[in-house]
Write an enzyme that holds these catalytic residues in place. Structure first.
Site, short mmCIF file in Angstrom:
data_model
loop_
_atom_site.label_atom_id
_atom_site.label_comp_id
_atom_site.label_asym_id
_atom_site.label_seq_id
_atom_site.Cartn_x
_atom_site.Cartn_y
_atom_site.Cartn_z
N LYS A 197 1.97 -4.05 8.60
CA LYS A 197 3.06 -2.88 9.44
C LYS A 197 4.64 -3.68 9.16
O LYS A 197 4.62 -3.64 10.29
CB LYS A 197 2.56 -1.54 9.67
N LEU A 209 1.14 -0.86 -0.39
CA LEU A 209 -0.27 -0.27 0.38
C LEU A 209 0.61 1.06 -0.01
O LEU A 209 0.52 2.74 -0.52
CB LEU A 209 -0.84 -0.07 1.30
N GLY A 210 1.78 0.82 0.92
CA GLY A 210 2.38 2.50 0.82
C GLY A 210 4.64 2.43 1.43
O GLY A 210 4.74 1.31 1.76
N GLN A 211 4.94 2.92 1.64
CA GLN A 211 6.35 2.78 1.65
C GLN A 211 7.09 4.40 2.26
O GLN A 211 6.57 5.64 1.91
CB GLN A 211 7.29 2.30 1.22
N GLY A 212 7.17 4.20 4.25
CA GLY A 212 7.95 5.62 4.59
C GLY A 212 8.97 5.61 4.64
O GLY A 212 9.87 4.87 4.78
N GLY A 213 9.52 6.21 6.24
CA GLY A 213 11.19 6.10 6.34
C GLY A 213 10.88 4.41 7.40
O GLY A 213 12.16 4.39 7.21
N PHE A 214 9.94 4.77 8.25
CA PHE A 214 10.32 4.06 8.70
C PHE A 214 9.82 2.15 8.36
O PHE A 214 10.52 1.89 8.95
CB PHE A 214 9.15 3.76 10.18
N ASP A 269 2.13 14.44 13.79
CA ASP A 269 1.67 14.34 12.33
C ASP A 269 0.23 14.23 11.92
O ASP A 269 0.12 13.45 10.64
CB ASP A 269 2.80 12.98 11.72
#
Length: 581
Positions: A44, A21-26, A141
């Site tokens: 996650k 679904l997505g990718q972030g910094g963590f 956030d």
């Protein structure tokens, strides 16, 4: 970096990966199927892009902290927490899947929000903030892409607690609070308040600030950066028509100093819902003023009259006293006619000369000596604002470098203002913030430089692939190149270029694999030649004898040979005692 999980991968013998679904910094977020509950969930995975030991440890702490925080939350507008676990050295959090769209997506799709929509939306989110703040949790956030509207429901859902700060504080003897860890700077620059960006400090009303920014973005349909002036002040009212009441509430939530904002979500809710209370207060104040005015009138009347029984009797002053009062009034008028022009003249001279008179120009803020410093200050503030906008919207490394240079120039200008200048205290307030932003730009540039090096290294590996004769070696080099590309952060400025290279090389790998499968096997390509068996009818000559060579001890030709025993009709030789050899 931990490799991405592919579709159909089974985790913990329970969760089947559907897609990313997505990718972030963590880490990454997957949509997965829960075999136990027979529904979808969000998985996650802890997979930080920064692999430095200290950064890795900090990221892991935040990831586990999120799990513990979510485990404590039980609110209908927060995704339900299922569990967190480790599987094959991978760390996971499992949450309820919210089927809907973020408010960022709704905005991109052109949906508009009227004042009544935003007022109700504020009420709904403020209730969630009141709940989490009561548990010592600060989200840190809040933005349109971290608030979702579930399909078929009217209340928004607050998501992504990946950067929350759990306010684990303890009461100390001085009556204050002591933090258990060093602050960590997180949150989106355009939405986060200054105290959060400068040093990572945050309070419950830091979330209120970010919520107000989100509200005006939804109201106006514009980016936050376009709603600020060169001084960094919010100027959003000219872009949308709203009531004074909502504007006042939002402006108070957007105050620069935390002490000037509402102190809690409940305070904002009370301000939103106090229409009737405010009207009653105004009416009550008006009645009080009227009653006081009536009392004053009665007091004046009672001064000129005396109450006796049921009637008023006038008090008559002597006539001489009346004439004396008239004379005094005339004298004061003459004095005023003389003094007032003199005062106007002195005032005009003072106004003209005030920039050069220290005790006058200071209160008026128009001292000639301060003028160049004021101009330098205003120029630096405008330059820093432009650098901030350019840095946040940078598309290339050149844009980032230009933003950094502008911010550096603004800092140098502010630093050159002497302590004697009246604007000096303001410069000292701005310098830490600008220095922090400059540091962020330097870090971003270093990260982009690293990404460029990684891309160059990957391209160098891929360029060597065609030089290899064997297809398997070509494939191996291309795989090395793609692995190198996958180490580049997905939020890099060259992310599109990396994605294009990755697609190109993966296509080449696929073509090589197809060629390998279609190529004939070695046995089929070059069969070994078979040695023909000699015919039985062919005689193999003896190496020791030569039938066509005459005997060495006689010059005469040899007699006819004997017939072969295998030939029954062969004639019998005349001399049966002499052998052929």
């Amino acid at each position: 970096m931990i490799p991405e999980l592919s579709a159909t991968t089974l985790i913990k013998e329970r969760y089947v990966i559907d897609r990313i679904l997505g990718q972030g910094g963590f880490g990454r977020t997957y949509l997965a199927s829960d075999k136990q509950k027979n529904n979808y969930c969000v998985l996650k995975e802890f997979a930080p892009s920064n692999t430095k030991p200290e950064a890795l440890q900090k990221a892991r702490e935040l990831f586990i902290r999120e799990a513990k925080i979510l485990d404590k939350c039980n609110h209908r507008q927060i995704p339900e927490f299922v569990e967190w676990f480790e599987d094959n050295d991978r760390l996971f959090i499992v949450q309820e899947f919210v089927n809907g769209k973020t408010y960022w997506d709704l905005r991109l799709q052109g949906q508009t929000f009227a004042e009544k929509d935003i007022v109700q939306w504020l009420r709904d989110i403020l209730e969630v903030l009141e709940y989490i703040h009561g548990k010592g949790i600060i989200h840190r956030d809040i933005s349109p892409d971290n608030i979702m509207l579930p399909q078929g429901k009217s209340k928004p859902v607050l998501i992504d607690f990946g950067v929350v700060k759990y306010a684990e504080t303890q009461l100390i003897s001085s009556g204050g609070f002591a933090s258990s860890s060093q602050p960590t700077q997180v949150g989106k620059v355009a939405y986060a308040p200054s105290e959060q960006l400068r040093g990572g400090e945050c309070y419950p009303n830091s979330d209120l600030y970010a919520l107000a920014v989100t509200a005006i973005v939804l109201l106006t349909g514009k980016e936050p950066n376009t709603l600020r002036n060169y001084d960094g002040d919010w100027e959003w009212r000219s872009h949308v028509n709203v009531s004074d009441k909502l504007a006042i509430i939002v402006d108070k939530m957007l105050q620069e100093k935390p002490s000037d904002r509402y102190q809690s979500a409940r305070d904002v809710l009370n301000a939103i819902d106090n229409d009737r209370t405010t009207q009653k207060t105004i009416m009550s104040s008006s009645e009080t003023e009227l009653s006081q005015g009536a009392g004053q009138d009665s007091t004046i009347i009672s001064t000129d009259s005396q109450y006796t029984g049921n009637s008023y009797q006038s008090v008559n002053y002597p006539r001489a006293q009346q004439y004396q009062n008239r004379d005094n009034s005339s004298q004061w008028k003459k004095i005023a006619l003389i003094v007032l022009p003199i005062l106007f003249l002195v005032g005009g001279v003072a106004a003209l000369e005030s920039p050069r008179i220290g005790f006058l120009c200071r209160p008026l803020n128009n001292c000639v000596a301060d003028k160049p410093f004021n101009e330098s200050y205003n120029s630096a503030v405008q330059q820093a604002a432009g650098a901030r906008v350019l840095g946040q919207n940078a598309q290339t490394v050149g844009d980032l470098q230009a933003a950094r240079d502008r911010m550096k120039s603004a800092i140098e200008r502010l630093s050159s203002i002497p302590p004697t200048a009246k604007v000096y205290p303001d410069t000292q307030k701005l310098l830490p913030s600008y220095q922090s932003e400059l540091t962020g730009m330097e870090v971003h540039l270093a990260r982009e430089a690293q990404a460029e090096k990684q891309l160059e290294a990957a391209e160098a590996i891929a360029e060597n692939a065609p030089k290899e004769i064997e297809l398997s070696k070509q494939k191996s080099l291309l795989i090395q190149a793609t692995d190198q590309l996958k180490t580049i952060a997905t939020d890099s400025l060259i992310a599109d270029k990396v994605k294009a290279r990755l697609a190109e090389w993966e296509r080449q790998i696929q073509d090589i694999e197809n060629s390998i499968r279609q190529a004939p096997s070695p046995e089929q390509a070059s069969p070994e030649p078979s040695t023909p068996e000699p015919s039985s009818s062919e005689a193999t000559p003896s190496p020791d004898y030569d039938l066509f060579k005459p005997p060495s001890d006689s010059s005469e030709l040899p007699p006819d040979p004997k017939p072969s025993p295998s030939l029954p009709d062969a004639p019998t030789p005349k001399d049966g005692n002499k052998t052929l050899f």
